[in-house]
Design a protein around this motif. Structure first.
Motif: not given
Length: 207
Positions: A33-52
């Motif tokens: 679960m940690v591996i999976s959600t970490s991978l998905l979060s990396v995709i999101s953050i690299t696509t749109n860093r402004k959301q954070l």
């Protein structure tokens, strides 16, 4: 190319959840679960860093997130009692117990920490921060909300656990609506998800 852009993340999420719940290539569920959600979060953050960006974080968004986590817990508490009375899902208590079956794989405090981050963080920033946001740019708020909720529910179908599938459907609606309400600011639904997960699974569980 456009379809690939919009649906490749969904395909990856389906693969990861199928591996996690069905194939189980890693014996410990929480590590997967940690591996999976970490991978998905990396995709999101690299696509749109402004959301954070810091400008999205303020007391109002954080308080809405905390308050909404309390409300969601109370909704699930009432729903669990309703299932006990109506018995509309056969063996629902066993299904609930199955959801909690992985608690013994790691110390409770470790699981609670993982549920807070990266699990709650990663799921929310991917499903709402990445997928629903991206769909909204092409299809608008209503269609993006329906698509994201559908896919978020569908990835849980291979578990064959009706209670878990229903729960995914309900929280998908809940956090998706908060995301729209907060004008695509991820902070409130993200805080809500990060707090709700450890509370319902470790701190005040239903089983």
């Amino acid at each position: 190319m456009m379809l690939y852009k919009y649906f490749s993340g969904v395909v990856l999420a389906f693969i990861l959840w199928y591996l996690m719940f069905v194939v189980k290539p890693i014996e410990n569920f929480w590590i997967m679960m940690v591996i999976s959600t970490s991978l998905l979060s990396v995709i999101s953050i690299t696509t749109n860093r402004k959301q954070l960006s810091f400008e999205n974080f303020n007391y109002k968004e954080i308080l809405i997130g905390l308050f909404s986590a309390v409300i969601l817990y109370l909704v699930f508490f009432a729903g669990k009692n309703l299932l006990d009375v109506l018995k509309i899902i056969p063996n629902h208590q066993q299904n609930i117990s199955n959801v909690y079956a992985s608690r013994g794989m790691l110390p409770a405090w470790t699981i609670a920490l993982f549920l807070f981050f990266p699990v709650g963080f990663g799921e929310e920033i991917f499903w709402r921060g990445y997928l629903q946001r991206m769909f909204s740019e092409k299809y608008g708020n209503t269609k993006s909300f329906l698509l994201t909720t559908f896919f978020y529910t569908a990835i849980h179908i291979p578990t064959l656990n009706p209670v878990l599938i229903l729960a995914a459907f309900l929280v998908g609606i809940y956090w998706g609506l908060i995301f729209i309400w907060r004008k695509n600011n991820i902070v409130a639904p993200m805080v809500s998800h990060m707090v709700w997960d450890p509370v319902i699974f470790i701190i005040l569980p239903f089983s």
